[in-house]
Structure formats: C-alpha cells, structure tokens
Design a protein around this motif. Structure first.
Motif, PDB file in Angstrom:
ATOM      1  N   GLU A 466       0.825  -1.207   0.000  1.00  0.00           N
ATOM      2  CA  GLU A 466       0.000   0.000   0.000  1.00  0.00           C
ATOM      3  C   GLU A 466       0.866   1.267   0.000  1.00  0.00           C
ATOM      4  O   GLU A 466       0.581   2.235  -0.702  1.00  0.00           O
ATOM      5  CB  GLU A 466      -0.939   0.010   1.213  1.00  0.00           C
ATOM      6  N   VAL A 467       1.930   1.261   0.810  1.00  0.00           N
ATOM      7  CA  VAL A 467       2.828   2.417   0.861  1.00  0.00           C
ATOM      8  C   VAL A 467       3.508   2.613  -0.493  1.00  0.00           C
ATOM      9  O   VAL A 467       3.623   3.744  -0.998  1.00  0.00           O
ATOM     10  CB  VAL A 467       3.881   2.236   1.980  1.00  0.00           C
ATOM     11  N   THR A 468       3.946   1.509  -1.098  1.00  0.00           N
ATOM     12  CA  THR A 468       4.624   1.594  -2.398  1.00  0.00           C
ATOM     13  C   THR A 468       3.699   2.158  -3.455  1.00  0.00           C
ATOM     14  O   THR A 468       4.100   2.997  -4.281  1.00  0.00           O
ATOM     15  CB  THR A 468       5.128   0.204  -2.821  1.00  0.00           C
ATOM     16  N   TYR A 469       2.431   1.715  -3.448  1.00  0.00           N
ATOM     17  CA  TYR A 469       1.457   2.270  -4.400  1.00  0.00           C
ATOM     18  C   TYR A 469       1.350   3.778  -4.213  1.00  0.00           C
ATOM     19  O   TYR A 469       1.373   4.551  -5.187  1.00  0.00           O
ATOM     20  CB  TYR A 469       0.091   1.609  -4.188  1.00  0.00           C
ATOM     21  N   TRP A 470       1.227   4.206  -2.968  1.00  0.00           N
ATOM     22  CA  TRP A 470       1.047   5.631  -2.687  1.00  0.00           C
ATOM     23  C   TRP A 470       2.273   6.439  -3.109  1.00  0.00           C
ATOM     24  O   TRP A 470       2.171   7.556  -3.602  1.00  0.00           O
ATOM     25  CB  TRP A 470       0.779   5.822  -1.195  1.00  0.00           C
ATOM     26  N   GLN A 471       3.431   5.837  -2.951  1.00  0.00           N
ATOM     27  CA  GLN A 471       4.662   6.565  -3.281  1.00  0.00           C
ATOM     28  C   GLN A 471       4.937   6.604  -4.777  1.00  0.00           C
ATOM     29  O   GLN A 471       5.459   7.595  -5.285  1.00  0.00           O
ATOM     30  CB  GLN A 471       5.859   5.915  -2.574  1.00  0.00           C
ATOM     31  N   ASP A 472       4.570   5.524  -5.492  1.00  0.00           N
ATOM     32  CA  ASP A 472       5.057   5.356  -6.860  1.00  0.00           C
ATOM     33  C   ASP A 472       4.023   5.577  -7.957  1.00  0.00           C
ATOM     34  O   ASP A 472       4.388   5.904  -9.086  1.00  0.00           O
ATOM     35  CB  ASP A 472       5.643   3.946  -7.042  1.00  0.00           C
ATOM     36  N   ASP A 473       2.751   5.371  -7.681  1.00  0.00           N
ATOM     37  CA  ASP A 473       1.744   5.452  -8.731  1.00  0.00           C
ATOM     38  C   ASP A 473       1.320   6.894  -8.954  1.00  0.00           C
ATOM     39  O   ASP A 473       0.886   7.573  -8.024  1.00  0.00           O
ATOM     40  CB  ASP A 473       0.524   4.594  -8.365  1.00  0.00           C
ATOM     41  N   ALA A 474       1.438   7.347 -10.200  1.00  0.00           N
ATOM     42  CA  ALA A 474       1.115   8.751 -10.516  1.00  0.00           C
ATOM     43  C   ALA A 474      -0.345   9.086 -10.267  1.00  0.00           C
ATOM     44  O   ALA A 474      -0.693  10.261 -10.108  1.00  0.00           O
ATOM     45  CB  ALA A 474       1.473   9.050 -11.970  1.00  0.00           C
ATOM     46  N   MET A 475      -1.220   8.071 -10.243  1.00  0.00           N
ATOM     47  CA  MET A 475      -2.637   8.348 -10.009  1.00  0.00           C
ATOM     48  C   MET A 475      -3.055   8.097  -8.556  1.00  0.00           C
ATOM     49  O   MET A 475      -4.235   8.194  -8.221  1.00  0.00           O
ATOM     50  CB  MET A 475      -3.494   7.517 -10.974  1.00  0.00           C
ATOM     51  N   ALA A 476      -2.084   7.782  -7.685  1.00  0.00           N
ATOM     52  CA  ALA A 476      -2.380   7.686  -6.256  1.00  0.00           C
ATOM     53  C   ALA A 476      -2.598   9.093  -5.700  1.00  0.00           C
ATOM     54  O   ALA A 476      -2.077  10.070  -6.261  1.00  0.00           O
ATOM     55  CB  ALA A 476      -1.223   7.004  -5.528  1.00  0.00           C
ATOM     56  N   PRO A 477      -3.338   9.218  -4.599  1.00  0.00           N
ATOM     57  CA  PRO A 477      -3.654  10.561  -4.065  1.00  0.00           C
ATOM     58  C   PRO A 477      -2.469  11.182  -3.323  1.00  0.00           C
ATOM     59  O   PRO A 477      -2.531  11.437  -2.126  1.00  0.00           O
ATOM     60  CB  PRO A 477      -4.843  10.283  -3.140  1.00  0.00           C
ATOM     61  N   ARG A 478      -1.386  11.428  -4.057  1.00  0.00           N
ATOM     62  CA  ARG A 478      -0.151  11.916  -3.413  1.00  0.00           C
ATOM     63  C   ARG A 478      -0.193  13.410  -3.110  1.00  0.00           C
ATOM     64  O   ARG A 478       0.688  13.934  -2.451  1.00  0.00           O
ATOM     65  CB  ARG A 478       1.049  11.605  -4.304  1.00  0.00           C
ATOM     66  N   LEU A 479      -1.209  14.083  -3.613  1.00  0.00           N
ATOM     67  CA  LEU A 479      -1.308  15.524  -3.393  1.00  0.00           C
ATOM     68  C   LEU A 479      -1.616  15.853  -1.936  1.00  0.00           C
ATOM     69  O   LEU A 479      -1.198  16.899  -1.428  1.00  0.00           O
ATOM     70  CB  LEU A 479      -2.408  16.100  -4.296  1.00  0.00           C
ATOM     71  N   PHE A 480      -2.324  14.946  -1.246  1.00  0.00           N
ATOM     72  CA  PHE A 480      -2.876  15.264   0.076  1.00  0.00           C
ATOM     73  C   PHE A 480      -1.857  14.973   1.177  1.00  0.00           C
ATOM     74  O   PHE A 480      -1.880  13.922   1.827  1.00  0.00           O
ATOM     75  CB  PHE A 480      -4.180  14.506   0.295  1.00  0.00           C
ATOM     76  N   ARG A 481      -0.980  15.921   1.391  1.00  0.00           N
ATOM     77  CA  ARG A 481       0.135  15.709   2.312  1.00  0.00           C
ATOM     78  C   ARG A 481      -0.300  15.589   3.765  1.00  0.00           C
ATOM     79  O   ARG A 481       0.380  14.939   4.549  1.00  0.00           O
ATOM     80  CB  ARG A 481       1.153  16.850   2.172  1.00  0.00           C
ATOM     81  N   HIS A 482      -1.407  16.214   4.136  1.00  0.00           N
ATOM     82  CA  HIS A 482      -1.830  16.124   5.530  1.00  0.00           C
ATOM     83  C   HIS A 482      -2.125  14.673   5.902  1.00  0.00           C
ATOM     84  O   HIS A 482      -1.744  14.214   6.988  1.00  0.00           O
ATOM     85  CB  HIS A 482      -3.074  16.994   5.775  1.00  0.00           C
ATOM     86  N   ALA A 483      -2.782  13.939   5.000  1.00  0.00           N
ATOM     87  CA  ALA A 483      -3.061  12.525   5.261  1.00  0.00           C
ATOM     88  C   ALA A 483      -1.761  11.728   5.300  1.00  0.00           C
ATOM     89  O   ALA A 483      -1.607  10.804   6.110  1.00  0.00           O
ATOM     90  CB  ALA A 483      -3.996  11.966   4.191  1.00  0.00           C
ATOM     91  N   ILE A 484      -0.812  12.083   4.445  1.00  0.00           N
ATOM     92  CA  ILE A 484       0.456  11.360   4.404  1.00  0.00           C
ATOM     93  C   ILE A 484       1.267  11.625   5.673  1.00  0.00           C
ATOM     94  O   ILE A 484       1.913  10.725   6.217  1.00  0.00           O
ATOM     95  CB  ILE A 484       1.258  11.750   3.140  1.00  0.00           C
ATOM     96  N   VAL A 485       1.225  12.861   6.174  1.00  0.00           N
ATOM     97  CA  VAL A 485       1.900  13.168   7.443  1.00  0.00           C
ATOM     98  C   VAL A 485       1.332  12.298   8.563  1.00  0.00           C
ATOM     99  O   VAL A 485       2.076  11.703   9.354  1.00  0.00           O
ATOM    100  CB  VAL A 485       1.752  14.663   7.798  1.00  0.00           C
ATOM    101  N   ASP A 486       0.002  12.199   8.623  1.00  0.00           N
ATOM    102  CA  ASP A 486      -0.632  11.364   9.648  1.00  0.00           C
ATOM    103  C   ASP A 486      -0.220   9.902   9.486  1.00  0.00           C
ATOM    104  O   ASP A 486       0.041   9.200  10.472  1.00  0.00           O
ATOM    105  CB  ASP A 486      -2.156  11.478   9.570  1.00  0.00           C
TER     106      ASP A 486
END
Length: 550
Positions: A466-486
């Motif tokens: 799941e982490v790898t998908y979020w980090q690597d997939d261009a269509m993953a919701p990587r814009l939302f940094r607040h969720a990623i910080v949490d």
C-alpha cells in the motif's frame, strides 16, 4: 549566438549537405546577420525558407520582405529583441493563414492559428495539446452540463496532428514530454503536450492585444483550463496537478494584468488554491482564495456555492494552523474572528439549503464538524467556535443521510476501531470504502487508515504494498500531504512499538515510510508532535541500520 553557431543552426534547419555549405557561405552569413544571430529568429527564418521551398538564392528577396515587414511590426516588438524577429514571426503566421481554405469547416490551418493564440497565455512547456484544441473550436457554455472534465476532441472531428504540423513546419512549436497520467483519460494522444518559445508567446500576446475578441478568448481558455485542473486536483494526482498549476498561474497573471475578472477566472483561483493548501503552502492558498472572492465580486457573480466553498477554506486554514507551534505558524491575512464569521456565513447558507440542496448542506455540515472537532484553537480565544460545532452537529442530525455521510460514517467507524485495537474490523471498513471507488481526500484518509490497520495486524508485506502504491503510482492521491503526514507518524509509532516487542519485520515497513520522498517537507507541515514522532522513528531506523551494518 556567435556567428559560426548561427550559421551551423541555419545549415541544420535548411537541411544542407556538406557540399552545399561552402558555395552558400555568404548567403548564410547575411541571413544570420540580418536575423541578429537570435536563435528564435534563425529558427523561424530557416523554417520559412525551407517550408516555402525557397533556396538560398532567394535569401535577398526574403530579407527585403523581412525588412519591409519589420517596419510594419515596429510597434509589436518587445524591448530588447531585434526588429527582424517580429517580422520573421509574423511572416510565418501569415503563411499558415494563407493556407486557410475559406468555407471549410474546422480547417486545419485555421485551427492551428487559433491554438497558437491560446498557447500565448499559458506556461511555455508541457502545454496540453487537447486543451489548446478545445479552446480553439469549442465554447464552454455549449458543453454538456453533466461533463466536468477536459474536452478531448476525437480525430474524426478534427485531426489534431494536422493542426500541429501546420505550426511545427514553421518551428513555432515543439513536441514536449507526455503529460502525467490522469484517471479515466483513455483517448489515444490525450497526453500529448507541446512547448512554445516564450518570445513567440510575447509576440502573439502583443499581436492579440488590439483584437476585440481578446477578452472573450481568454475567458474561454480559462473555462477549459479550469476543467483540466479540477479533476486532478480533486483526485490528488500530484504530477498532473503540478503541470496544470504552471499554466493556471500564468493564465491568472495575464487575466490580472488585462483586468478581466470572471467567474471562470475565480474557479481557477479556487482550484489552484486547493493543491497549494494540500501541499502545505497556506500563504499562497490564502492569496488565491482571496483573489477568488475579489474576482467573483468584481464580475458581479451570484454563485453562492463558490462563495461558501471559498469562505469555508479561508476559515479552515486559519483554524488548522493552530496545530503548529507559534514559532512555526505562518502569518495569514485572515484573522480568527474573520474565520469565525466565515463559518457563521457557511452555517447560514447550509441551513438555507437543507430542503433544496440537502447533499450540499450535509457535506458542509460534516466538513465543518470534522474541522471543529479537530481544532487546536484554545477555547478562550474563540468560544464562538464551540457554539458553531454544536450548530453544525445539530444541522447534520436533521438532514436525511447521504452517500457522503455514509462514507464518512464508515471512515469514522474505522478510526474508532483503530483506537480500540480492532484492526481487522478497521481493515474491512477501509477495504469496503475503497471497493466503492472513493476518491480524493476521502481515498487518502481511507488508505492511511488501511495501512494503520495492516500494521496493527503485523501484515507488513501488505502494508508495504500500500505504501509503495502511494509513493510510486502517478494516479495515487499523493497531493494530500496532511493525510500522508498522519500516515507516516502513525506507522512510525506502530513500527517502533512492534520492534520494541521483538518483531523485526516491522523494520521493513519503517524503512519504506521514513524513506518517503521529500520527507523533510512533510515533517515541516506536521505538528510539533508529528515532528517528534517522525524524527525519533527515523533516528531509530538509522541507529538500527548502523548496528546491523557493523
């Protein structure tokens, strides 16, 4: 350019053989000199000669025409550029215009010129080709009201390749990198982009400054650009958003300079502000939201929904910065009292929409309740916030359940399961939401809790996936940094606790999380508690690596 470099460029662009260079050396030298050794002028001049089938024996005729044209274009020439540059540019445009067939519907040459005009108001690189095509041939107000994404023109309507070839023949455009992928974009060539020389853009804007249709054309371009920006911003597609941000910023700069406020320009402000906020730049986000309100007021817009969204966003940013220590808190123009007034306005509007627009009213009630529940504002600073929290909770209870309410209810249930160590149940709730196809901030929050649940069950491989998908997939919701910080904070705490209990497998997940790209930027966005948890976990990982490496 130095003269030998200029001659070399002309030689390449004119496709001369080695044997042809020496006899035409004087002609090449004259051409380079008259074009001021300016790279763009050389490109345009060579393209004109080659495309029009003029040999180097025709150089003097071309230069004579160039000089005559330069006198006519003298007022169009930006300061600091050779006079012949505008003339060379104009002559290329006129050659394309001469190829327009009167009476032909969507003639390739006519479409090409209109696309080039539109490109003048955007950033110079990775310009979406289909954005230009849509701006050239379609009016936003005539589009299907149910369709909110980019307008992609099929080849049977207009062959975009033919239109672009008209411009490329004269070196007016170049192909650029394909656009980053975006969800649902399946048309072949939809990711095609091009670049335009910034001087060409300046010349085109000067050419259009006297045209009576300039304001209408810019507003149409704004309407189409807003469609290209909105979807990726809502889905959290970071790479696509960054490309479109550059174009939106440039177009807004021109709209501001030309004093052309409109509801479409306001929409761009709001959809541009949201990604800045999601990435932690609340100062720029606030500037854009305030500009959105200004554009709406000056355009005489009666779009209450836009005003409500914007005032909510301004209030949310002012309240949420209290999560940061006073020494790290950015300075915003919006005061806490103004933020409260914004929310009181939102409450008033939401209450008035209960019967006619219950879904909109419910969303406002939920979003505001969640904002106020998580508020770090000291109660003594604004007792009115507590009253607002009660009012929005009451409003939410009086509206029939909506899909948005059900989804956030499931998310809150997953959070409750995590707090009570019911990790399998939390995982099931999160997977259920993802199976429904949730997107945007809700997807980000769901994926964050899913990884928390997997880590709680020591399902390290699944969590790493799941982490790898979020980090690597261009269509993953990587814009939302607040969720990623949490996510990073929670996983760091979970992995450290698991390792302390002897589960060495947790280190693999910890490795992936603390190696998150741009981690320091994420830490800077988080609260003081986030900062301590993440830096402590990173220090632990580094220490363990050092020991194991020794």
């Amino acid at each position: 350019m130095e003269r030998p470099e200029s001659v070399q460029l002309l030689t390449r662009r004119l496709h001369l053989s080695d044997a042809e260079i020496t006899p035409w050396q004087d002609a090449l030298d004259r051409l380079a000199r008259e074009l001021g050794d300016w790279p763009l002028a050389l490109e345009l001049g060579a393209a004109y000669l080659y495309t029009c089938g003029l040999g180097l024996d025709q150089v003097d005729h071309y230069l004579t025409a160039l000089k005559l044209r330069s006198y006519a274009d003298e007022e169009m020439m930006p300061l600091g550029y050779p006079q012949t540059l505008a003339a060379a540019h104009t002559m290329c445009i006129e050659q394309i215009e001469a190829r327009i067939r009167p009476g032909t519907v969507l003639d390739a040459a006519a479409v090409a010129v209109q696309m080039f005009y539109a490109a003048a108001y955007l950033a110079s690189q990775q310009i979406p080709a289909h954005l230009l095509l849509a701006a050239a041939i379609s009016r936003v107000e005539n589009l299907d009201a149910e369709h909110h994404g980019p307008v992609l023109i099929p080849a049977e309507t207009v062959n975009i390749g033919e239109a672009l070839r008209e411009l490329a023949r004269f070196s007016l455009i170049k192909n650029d990198l394909a656009l980053p992928p975006s969800y649902g974009e399946t048309m072949p060539g939809a990711d095609r982009s091009l670049s335009v020389n910034t001087v060409s853009q300046e010349l085109m804007r000067e050419r259009l400054s006297r045209h009576p249709a300039q304001a209408t054309a810019v507003d149409q371009l704004a309407g189409h650009l807003e469609r290209w920006l909105t979807g990726p911003a809502q889905l959290g597609e970071l790479e696509r958003v960054r490309v479109m941000q550059s174009h939106a910023e440039m177009l807004l700069e021109h709209i501001d300079h030309l004093d052309l406020p409109s509801e479409r320009a306001a929409l761009i402000c709001g959809n541009l502000a949201s990604p800045y906020y999601s990435q932690g730049d609340v100062v720029r986000a606030e500037e854009l939201y305030l500009q959105e309100l200004d554009f709406l007021a000056r355009a005489g817009s009666d779009n209450d929904a836009l005003v409500v969204q914007t005032r909510f966003a301004l209030a949310a940013m002012r309240i949420q910065i209290f999560e940061l220590g006073s020494d790290r808190r950015p300075t915003l123009k919006t005061t806490l009292d103004e933020a409260v007034a914004h929310l009181e306005f939102v409450l008033y509007q939401a209450q008035s929409w209960v019967l006619e627009y219950p879904k909109a009213a419910m969303k406002l009630a939920i979003d505001t309740r969640l904002l106020l529940q998580g508020s770090s504002v000291p109660k003594d600073l604004s007792p009115r916030l507590a009253l607002l929290a009660e009012a929005f909770t009451d409003l939410e209870s009086r509206i029939e359940p909506t899909p948005y309410a059900a989804q956030y209810g499931a998310l809150e249930q997953a959070e409750d399961c995590l707090r009570n160590d019911r990790y399998a149940e939390a995982e099931a709730n999160c997977r259920g939401l993802l199976d429904q196809g949730v997107s945007g901030p809700l997807e980000a929050e769901t994926r964050r809790r899913l990884i928390d649940a997997l880590a709680g069950q020591a399902k390290w491989d699944e969590a790493i996936g799941e982490v790898t998908y979020w980090q690597d997939d261009a269509m993953a919701p990587r814009l939302f940094r607040h969720a990623i910080v949490d996510l990073i904070r929670n996983v760091c705490v979970s992995c450290a606790a698991a390792f302390d209990k002897g589960d060495a497998g947790s280190l693999r997940l910890l490795d992936h999380v603390v190696d998150w790209p741009d981690l320091d930027e994420f830490i800077a966005m988080g609260s003081d508690a986030d900062h301590r948890a993440i830096t402590s976990a990173r220090a632990l990982r580094d220490l363990i690596r050092k020991v194991l490496g020794g």
